[in-house]
Motif scaffolding. Structure first.
Motif, PDB file in Angstrom:
ATOM      1  N   ASP A 108       5.600  -5.149  -9.822  1.00 44.07           N
ATOM      2  CA  ASP A 108       4.706  -4.387  -9.042  1.00 44.07           C
ATOM      3  C   ASP A 108       3.551  -5.153  -8.233  1.00 44.07           C
ATOM      4  N   ASP A 136       7.245  -1.927  -6.772  1.00 42.00           N
ATOM      5  CA  ASP A 136       6.599  -1.114  -5.906  1.00 42.00           C
ATOM      6  C   ASP A 136       5.397  -2.207  -5.161  1.00 42.00           C
ATOM      7  N   CYS A 154       1.143   1.188  -5.746  1.00 42.76           N
ATOM      8  CA  CYS A 154       1.522   2.660  -6.451  1.00 42.76           C
ATOM      9  C   CYS A 154       0.260   3.275  -6.988  1.00 42.76           C
ATOM     10  N   ASP A 179      -1.182  -1.674  -8.516  1.00 41.64           N
ATOM     11  CA  ASP A 179      -1.209  -0.418  -9.270  1.00 41.64           C
ATOM     12  C   ASP A 179      -2.559   0.291  -9.305  1.00 41.64           C
ATOM     13  N   LYS A 219       4.344   3.978  -3.123  1.00 40.23           N
ATOM     14  CA  LYS A 219       4.874   5.105  -4.105  1.00 40.23           C
ATOM     15  C   LYS A 219       3.720   5.869  -4.842  1.00 40.23           C
ATOM     16  N   LYS A 251      -1.050   6.371  -9.716  1.00 37.38           N
ATOM     17  CA  LYS A 251      -0.369   6.875 -10.875  1.00 37.38           C
ATOM     18  C   LYS A 251      -1.458   7.419 -11.858  1.00 37.38           C
TER      19      LYS A 251
END
Length: 466
Positions: A210, A232, A235, A213, A266, A237
């Protein structure tokens, strides 16, 4: 010629002027014993410089031009500017045995930490130098579509490049960072963070590689970045291991260029809380397996997300990567039940299966898509995915690879992971309150063999087309 003798007062003034031009609180890692020869591990020297900087009230830890500093794990501190001058490099030591601190606490199955800090503030990483995760050193055999992952049980030694936990006032600016063996920049429970003007370059064959994040983080801005990653690029999350840090919200991403073998942008799939109030604008996604993806697979919710003024270019890649060239993908399905190495961390404590939360109030405006596949919207019940708005979203469908079409990817989910059907510009499967306004569809040559049409509605209610 006789030497010129200056009065003492003038010499004193010149000395004071010279000192005034010397930066204060600069801690050059060479002064603490770092060699910078690219082969000797300089971790002890670098850590000593970081600690000295913090002890003296903060300042700049300097990596000077022309050196490559090989290093094992480093712990960052408050009030530190880790500054890499142009043509300097901080390189991860390829020795797997030295990475012992898990990136996910008791869950040791998803990598360790290299550069990390926790409960800190006023931390910055800047400069025109490079932070290199030495990622290929931790990979197995190179395959046609990816690098093979080395066999593991419940411990994965691959290091994440940068992990910040509960950090406030974070700045990451201008650097080149990447070649990661796992995630590259992971912000957990962070508040007031700025990532600006960086080049984040990972090997496109590295799985789990990734880019950025944002995990349980708030008030984050990402701007003017170039990101290339196998997994990704950006991202959002909420991982279960860090649930005490609350929602991921108030995020702005602008003026970025991205390429991914998985999903460039994402939201999910790990989301046990809420993701709310997010804007992505003025971005370009190029040659990606999936463009914009909302992939909700846990009980958390996703709401109030705006995507605007974007160019999205997608094409098919192998099944190693999730996604089937969907330029826009909005879904909520319960996570798959299985015996994956970290399955115990995917569901609520004590549960062997989970559920997925609501996805609502998602806006797409002025998006120009070129892809081998169409937009996909779906959930496991009609009300799970609702109030999705498409305005001035243009889709140019054209075949560019030899991979077969007529397929949509629901992974990771319970049951069948793929939908096999014809190719539609809009595929709406079990959702409600969808608005499609002033959108155009063009089928270019060569056309997909499985042409289905502009739109398919399946178990979907209240679809408004203008």
């Amino acid at each position: 010629m006789k030497p010129i003798k200056l009065p003492g007062i003038i010499l004193s003034l010149l000395l004071l002027a010279s000192c005034a031009n010397t930066p204060k609180n600069v801690f050059n890692v060479l002064d603490y014993g770092a060699l910078g020869n690219g082969t000797t591990d300089d971790a002890v020297a670098i850590q000593t410089a970081i600690d000295a900087c913090a002890k003296n009230g903060g300042g700049q830890v300097l990596f000077p031009t022309g050196y490559t500093f090989l290093s094992g794990p480093l712990k960052l501190a408050s009030n530190i500017d880790l500054h890499l001058q142009v043509n300097s490099k901080l390189l991860a030591n390829p020795n797997e045995s030295i990475y012992q601190i898990s990136a996910f606490r008791e869950n040791e199955g998803e990598g360790m930490m290299w550069l990390y800090g926790q409960d800190i503030e006023n931390i910055s990483i800047t400069g025109k130098g490079e932070i290199d995760g030495n990622g290929i050193s931790f990979m197995g055999e190179e395959l046609n579509d990816s690098y093979q992952l080395k066999p593991i049980t419940n411990f994965d030694p691959r290091p994440h490049v940068l992990t910040l936990i509960n950090a406030k006032k974070v700045v990451i600016r201008d650097i080149t960072i990447g070649n990661s063996a796992y995630w590259t920049i992971h912000l957990i429970g962070c508040y007031d963070a700025l990532i600006e003007g960086i080049s984040l370059i990972n090997n496109l064959k590295v799985r789990n590689g990734d880019g950025i994040d944002l995990d349980h983080s708030r008030k984050v801005r990402i701007a003017n970045c170039f990101i290339e990653s196998g997994d990704d690029c950006i991202c959002l999350k909420n991982r279960r291991e860090f649930q005490e840090y609350g929602p991921c919200e108030d995020i702005v991403v602008t003026n970025c260029v991205m390429t991914s073998r998985s999903c460039a942008i994402k939201i999910g799939s790990e989301n046990m809380d809420s993701i709310d109030n997010v804007i992505f604008e003025n971005c370009i996604i190029k040659a990606s397996n999936r463009g914009i993806g909302i992939q909700n697979r846990d009980e958390g919710t996703v709401s109030n997300i705006i995507f605007s003024n974007m160019i999205v270019d997608c094409l098919f890649f192998s099944d190693v990567w999730w996604g089937k060239a969907e330029p826009i993908y909005v879904t909520s399905y319960p996570r798959a039940i299985g015996n994956h190495k970290d399955a115990g961390w995917r569901f609520p404590k004590g549960a062997t299966e989970g559920r997925s939360g609501e996805v609502s109030n998602i806006f797409f405006n002025n998006i120009k898509c070129t892809s081998e596949n169409g937009i996909f919207v779906g959930g496991d019940t009609q009300d799970k995915v609702n109030h999705i708005y498409f305005s001035d979203v243009d889709i140019n469908l054209t075949k560019r690879t030899s991979y077969p079409g007529g397929i949509y990817d629901k992974r990771p989910c319970n049951g069948e992971g793929f939908i096999h059907d014809k190719t539609y510009a809009f595929y709406l499967d079990t959702a409600s309150d969808i608005t499609i306004n002033d959108c155009n569809v063009r089928w270019s040559n060569p056309k997909p063999k499985q042409i289905g049409g502009d739109i398919k509605e399946q178990n979907t209610v209240r679809v408004n087309k203008k």
